[in-house]
Design an enzyme around this catalytic site. Structure first.
Site, PDB file in Angstrom:
ATOM      1  N   ASP A 104       3.246  16.887 -11.473  1.00 52.05           N
ATOM      2  CA  ASP A 104       4.540  16.250 -11.282  1.00 52.05           C
ATOM      3  C   ASP A 104       5.591  17.145 -11.935  1.00 52.05           C
ATOM      4  OD1 ASP A 104       6.589  14.533 -10.811  1.00 52.05           O
ATOM      5  OD2 ASP A 104       5.907  12.960 -12.165  1.00 52.05           O
ATOM      6  N   GLY A 106       8.333  16.417 -13.625  1.00 51.56           N
ATOM      7  CA  GLY A 106       9.062  15.908 -14.779  1.00 51.56           C
ATOM      8  C   GLY A 106      10.195  14.993 -14.383  1.00 51.56           C
ATOM      9  N   GLY A 107      10.462  14.881 -13.072  1.00 55.16           N
ATOM     10  CA  GLY A 107      11.571  14.050 -12.613  1.00 55.16           C
ATOM     11  C   GLY A 107      11.420  12.586 -12.966  1.00 55.16           C
ATOM     12  N   ASP A 158      13.213  16.386  -8.810  1.00 55.03           N
ATOM     13  CA  ASP A 158      14.115  15.515  -8.054  1.00 55.03           C
ATOM     14  C   ASP A 158      14.897  14.655  -9.015  1.00 55.03           C
ATOM     15  OD1 ASP A 158      11.735  14.246  -8.775  1.00 55.03           O
ATOM     16  OD2 ASP A 158      11.766  12.857  -7.100  1.00 55.03           O
ATOM     17  N   GLN A 201      13.666  10.936  -1.252  1.00 54.35           N
ATOM     18  CA  GLN A 201      14.367   9.922  -2.039  1.00 54.35           C
ATOM     19  C   GLN A 201      15.302   9.133  -1.129  1.00 54.35           C
ATOM     20  OE1 GLN A 201      13.762   8.905  -4.979  1.00 54.35           O
ATOM     21  NE2 GLN A 201      12.527  10.546  -5.903  1.00 54.35           N
ATOM     22  N   GLY A 228      10.404   7.512  -5.615  1.00 50.44           N
ATOM     23  CA  GLY A 228      11.399   6.499  -5.887  1.00 50.44           C
ATOM     24  C   GLY A 228      10.982   5.072  -5.627  1.00 50.44           C
ATOM     25  N   ASP A 278      -1.428   8.570  -6.547  1.00 53.56           N
ATOM     26  CA  ASP A 278      -1.756   8.751  -7.968  1.00 53.56           C
ATOM     27  C   ASP A 278      -1.206   7.573  -8.752  1.00 53.56           C
ATOM     28  OD1 ASP A 278       0.603   9.622 -10.087  1.00 53.56           O
ATOM     29  OD2 ASP A 278       1.190   9.865  -7.993  1.00 53.56           O
ATOM     30  N   CYS A 316     -22.004   0.166  -7.671  1.00 53.88           N
ATOM     31  CA  CYS A 316     -21.356   1.350  -8.224  1.00 53.88           C
ATOM     32  C   CYS A 316     -22.397   2.231  -8.904  1.00 53.88           C
ATOM     33  CB  CYS A 316     -20.273   0.946  -9.226  1.00 53.88           C
ATOM     34  SG  CYS A 316     -19.425   2.354  -9.990  1.00 53.88           S
ATOM     35  N   CYS A 318     -21.620   4.851 -10.984  1.00 51.13           N
ATOM     36  CA  CYS A 318     -21.100   5.571 -12.146  1.00 51.13           C
ATOM     37  C   CYS A 318     -22.014   5.353 -13.357  1.00 51.13           C
ATOM     38  CB  CYS A 318     -19.667   5.132 -12.460  1.00 51.13           C
ATOM     39  SG  CYS A 318     -19.509   3.539 -13.315  1.00 51.13           S
ATOM     40  N   CYS A 321     -21.974   1.859 -15.037  1.00 57.74           N
ATOM     41  CA  CYS A 321     -22.718   0.804 -14.337  1.00 57.74           C
ATOM     42  C   CYS A 321     -24.215   1.048 -14.374  1.00 57.74           C
ATOM     43  CB  CYS A 321     -22.219   0.683 -12.895  1.00 57.74           C
ATOM     44  SG  CYS A 321     -20.563  -0.057 -12.781  1.00 57.74           S
ATOM     45  N   HIS A 346     -15.628   3.878 -15.073  1.00 57.19           N
ATOM     46  CA  HIS A 346     -15.897   2.997 -13.928  1.00 57.19           C
ATOM     47  C   HIS A 346     -14.663   2.820 -13.052  1.00 57.19           C
ATOM     48  CE1 HIS A 346     -16.992  -0.330 -11.393  1.00 57.19           C
ATOM     49  NE2 HIS A 346     -15.844  -0.900 -11.778  1.00 57.19           N
TER      50      HIS A 346
END
Length: 400
Positions: A104, A106-107, A158, A201, A228, A278, A316, A318, A321, A346
């Site tokens: 990212d 930093g906006g 941005d 945006q 945004g 994300d 699951c 993982c 689990c 998990h």
């Protein structure tokens, strides 16, 4: 289902190949080839803000099948700092991560650290939350930092305003984001190995979003993000802007929706045509003893689980689990820090698996059925939220 497959060079060092498209909705499955890995889309990207995932090592992320993670330029610029990253040879080497990274710009800190920030046409001046020192983050500095970090995908700086803001500030931020994109493109010293994404945006104003889409698409960047949102707007406003932006972006380039991580939001937005997501949600909610399952959130602090010897999720694979029961986790959830790590493992596995299942269903031509089963499992006998029903109906998926 359309299964026309064509690998497209998207500029920079990125290839985007659509493997299948849902014949009902706008969902699609694709492969995104980046310098460090091939990323299967749709994908959820875990967030390691300062180059580390809370509670997970790089090896553990690899074991979960994670092909790309996100880090934050602003925070990495403060700690460990650009000099250390340069000496280390970039963040991949610094954190022992051989798959892809997205940074990212930093906006977002313009919103999250607004009390510590001053925004001008030059850039944004932050007061460090660590030591109070001043840092001017310009589009050029953001790209310079991201070049040092070495992420496969880098984001433009941005001008970000909260999604609940209205009035002239929204349009000002939109046009400034376009101008800053031009500066970011010129500043990128590594376009042959780092892919710069533009960020759409315009707040909740469809006309501003359309103008921004037109301007950003003209710049022909390797991929595009929808920014945004997820800042307090209603879900009905949210999905309409997502649908508009996804529809207005090129078919042959990846589409990334920033800051979205709730399971229902992910599935609905895949149906609307989004490829990448994300959010800090999976690890943040783990700190409160909350595990994610296909049947909803599991409160591991609940006394009802004190003698429940099942894993968090029986389907699951993982390590949490495989090795721990709900009862075992309940017994340490408020006492041992390791429990947060186990739940984080998990929760990230759940998000990654959810997107794998969505992808497989698109390829198999069964995405609407996948959506209906997902919603039924998640909400049981309760009604699905009306915003999600409306959003899915708008792309031809009925839950009835």
């Amino acid at each position: 289902m359309d299964t026309t497959s064509e690998k497209v060079e998207c500029g920079g060092c990125l290839q985007f190949e659509i493997l299948a498209e849902c014949s009902t909705s706008r969902a699609r499955a694709a492969d995104l080839t980046l310098p460090h890995s091939v990323v299967p889309l749709p994908i959820f990207m875990p967030v390691g803000t300062q180059g580390t995932m809370k509670g997970l090592t790089s090896d553990q992320l690899r074991e979960l099948g994670c092909k790309i993670m996100l880090s934050n330029t602003y925070h990495l610029g403060l700690r460990p700092g650009q000099d250390i990253l340069d000496k280390a040879g970039g963040l991949h080497k610094f954190m022992d991560w051989d798959n892809s990274l997205l940074t990212d710009s930093g906006g977002f800190q313009m919103v999250s650290l607004l009390a510590l920030a001053e925004i001008t046409e030059d850039g944004v001046t932050f007061q460090s939350p660590h030591d109070g020192s001043q840092m001017l983050l310009t589009p050029e500095k953001s790209i310079d930092l991201q070049n040092s970090i070495g992420a496969d995908i880098i984001m433009q700086l941005d001008d970000v305003v909260s999604s609940t803001v209205t009035g002239p500030r929204v349009e000002e931020a939109m046009w400034r984001s376009i101008r800053w994109l031009d500066r970011c493109i010129k500043a990128n010293k590594r376009p042959d190995c780092q892919n710069l994404f533009a960020i759409i945006q315009g707040g909740l104003d469809p006309e501003l979003r359309t103008k921004c889409l037109q301007e950003m698409v003209r710049r022909n960047t390797p991929g595009y993000a929808i920014g945004g949102l997820s800042g307090g707007e209603s879900k009905h406003e949210f999905w309409k802007i997502v649908k508009q932006c996804a529809a207005g972006l090129p078919r042959d380039k990846p589409r990334y929706l920033m800051g979205v991580g709730y399971a229902l939001d992910l599935v609905v937005c895949v149906a609307l045509g989004v490829d990448m997501f994300d959010c800090v949600f999976p690890t943040r909610t783990a700190r409160f003893g909350v595990a994610l399952t296909r049947y909803g959130q599991l409160q591991l602090k609940s006394q009802d689980l004190a003698s429940d010897f099942r894993p968090i999720s029986e389907d699951c694979s993982c390590q949490t689990c495989k090795l721990y029961t709900r009862a075992a986790l309940h017994s340490i959830v408020t006492r041992e820090e390791v429990c947060c790590h186990l739940i984080s493992t998990h929760n990230i596995a759940y998000q990654l698996n959810l997107m794998r299942e969505a992808r497989e269903s698109i390829i198999e031509g069964k995405f609407p059925n996948f959506v209906r089963k997902f919603v039924k499992d998640l909400h049981g006998n309760e009604k699905c939220p009306s915003w999600a029903v409306d959003a899915l109906n708008s792309v031809g998926i009925s839950l009835e």
